[in-house]
Design a protein around this motif. Structure first.
Motif, PDB file in Angstrom:
ATOM      1  N   UNK A 146      56.592 116.801  20.891  1.00  0.00           N
ATOM      2  CA  UNK A 146      55.389 117.890  20.589  1.00  0.00           C
ATOM      3  C   UNK A 146      54.302 117.997  20.928  1.00  0.00           C
ATOM      4  N   UNK A 147      53.671 118.804  22.325  1.00  0.00           N
ATOM      5  CA  UNK A 147      52.332 118.779  22.764  1.00  0.00           C
ATOM      6  C   UNK A 147      51.849 117.395  22.821  1.00  0.00           C
ATOM      7  N   UNK A 148      52.636 116.052  22.805  1.00  0.00           N
ATOM      8  CA  UNK A 148      52.671 114.764  23.666  1.00  0.00           C
ATOM      9  C   UNK A 148      51.867 114.979  24.186  1.00  0.00           C
ATOM     10  N   UNK A 149      50.912 114.612  25.513  1.00  0.00           N
ATOM     11  CA  UNK A 149      50.762 114.153  26.813  1.00  0.00           C
ATOM     12  C   UNK A 149      50.984 112.103  27.137  1.00  0.00           C
ATOM     13  N   UNK A 150      51.258 112.229  27.888  1.00  0.00           N
ATOM     14  CA  UNK A 150      52.325 111.147  28.126  1.00  0.00           C
ATOM     15  C   UNK A 150      49.948 109.968  28.286  1.00  0.00           C
ATOM     16  N   UNK A 162      52.775 103.037  33.545  1.00  0.00           N
ATOM     17  CA  UNK A 162      53.840 102.268  33.096  1.00  0.00           C
ATOM     18  C   UNK A 162      54.819 102.479  31.970  1.00  0.00           C
ATOM     19  N   UNK A 163      53.894 104.210  31.547  1.00  0.00           N
ATOM     20  CA  UNK A 163      54.353 104.353  30.228  1.00  0.00           C
ATOM     21  C   UNK A 163      55.761 105.685  30.721  1.00  0.00           C
ATOM     22  N   UNK A 214      46.675 105.790  26.965  1.00  0.00           N
ATOM     23  CA  UNK A 214      45.295 105.690  26.255  1.00  0.00           C
ATOM     24  C   UNK A 214      44.867 105.008  24.604  1.00  0.00           C
ATOM     25  N   UNK A 215      45.632 105.896  24.539  1.00  0.00           N
ATOM     26  CA  UNK A 215      45.495 105.296  23.105  1.00  0.00           C
ATOM     27  C   UNK A 215      45.787 104.325  22.538  1.00  0.00           C
ATOM     28  N   UNK A 216      47.027 103.671  23.289  1.00  0.00           N
ATOM     29  CA  UNK A 216      47.757 102.434  22.931  1.00  0.00           C
ATOM     30  C   UNK A 216      47.122 101.544  24.230  1.00  0.00           C
ATOM     31  N   UNK A 217      46.175 101.761  24.602  1.00  0.00           N
ATOM     32  CA  UNK A 217      45.530 100.127  25.961  1.00  0.00           C
ATOM     33  C   UNK A 217      46.690 100.897  26.999  1.00  0.00           C
ATOM     34  N   UNK A 218      47.385 101.253  27.589  1.00  0.00           N
ATOM     35  CA  UNK A 218      48.224 100.713  28.858  1.00  0.00           C
ATOM     36  C   UNK A 218      47.882 101.789  29.873  1.00  0.00           C
ATOM     37  N   UNK A 219      48.080 101.810  31.311  1.00  0.00           N
ATOM     38  CA  UNK A 219      48.200 102.686  32.240  1.00  0.00           C
ATOM     39  C   UNK A 219      49.571 103.551  32.286  1.00  0.00           C
ATOM     40  N   UNK A 220      49.189 104.621  32.412  1.00  0.00           N
ATOM     41  CA  UNK A 220      49.875 106.290  32.035  1.00  0.00           C
ATOM     42  C   UNK A 220      50.694 105.823  32.839  1.00  0.00           C
TER      43      UNK A 220
END
Length: 110
Positions: A23-27, A40-41, A32-38
């Motif tokens: 809840x409340x998490x943004x993709x 890809x997620x 960004x926290x994991x140094x990934x492209x959104x």
């Protein structure tokens, strides 16, 4: 020389997807926290969702609406109307071919 693509373990992908589901998490922020492209997620989430849908049981509950409850003659056809994300499916099938109807519906709804 092109840089090699990074590869990620299934457990890491599952962890990232799970973080996005909180809840409340943004993709975007999880990516960004994991140094990934959104993007890809988003792909990982789609893949996991598709796998989860493919693993759902084949049983589909149907509500029955009996037309002409007072009529004495049994119906000579199977009539099914199914709400599907891609549209409504209406099937009229002869009762003597009920097994073929079941096979058709099972294949259609996969």
């Amino acid at each position: 020389m092109q840089p090699q693509r990074r590869s990620y373990s299934k457990s890491f992908k599952a962890q990232v997807v799970q973080e996005c589901a909180q809840p409340g998490a943004s993709i975007a922020s999880v990516a960004q926290h994991h140094s990934l492209n959104a993007n890809l997620v988003h792909k990982w989430i789609r893949v996991q969702t598709n796998k989860a849908m493919a693993l759902q049981p084949a049983f589909i509950p149907l509500s029955l609406q009996l037309a002409g409850r007072h009529s004495q003659a049994p119906s000579s056809s199977i009539c099914v109307e199914i709400q599907h994300p891609r549209g409504t499916v209406k099937v009229n099938w002869p009762t003597e071919s009920a097994a073929a109807c079941a096979t058709f519906l099972r294949d259609l709804l996969r």
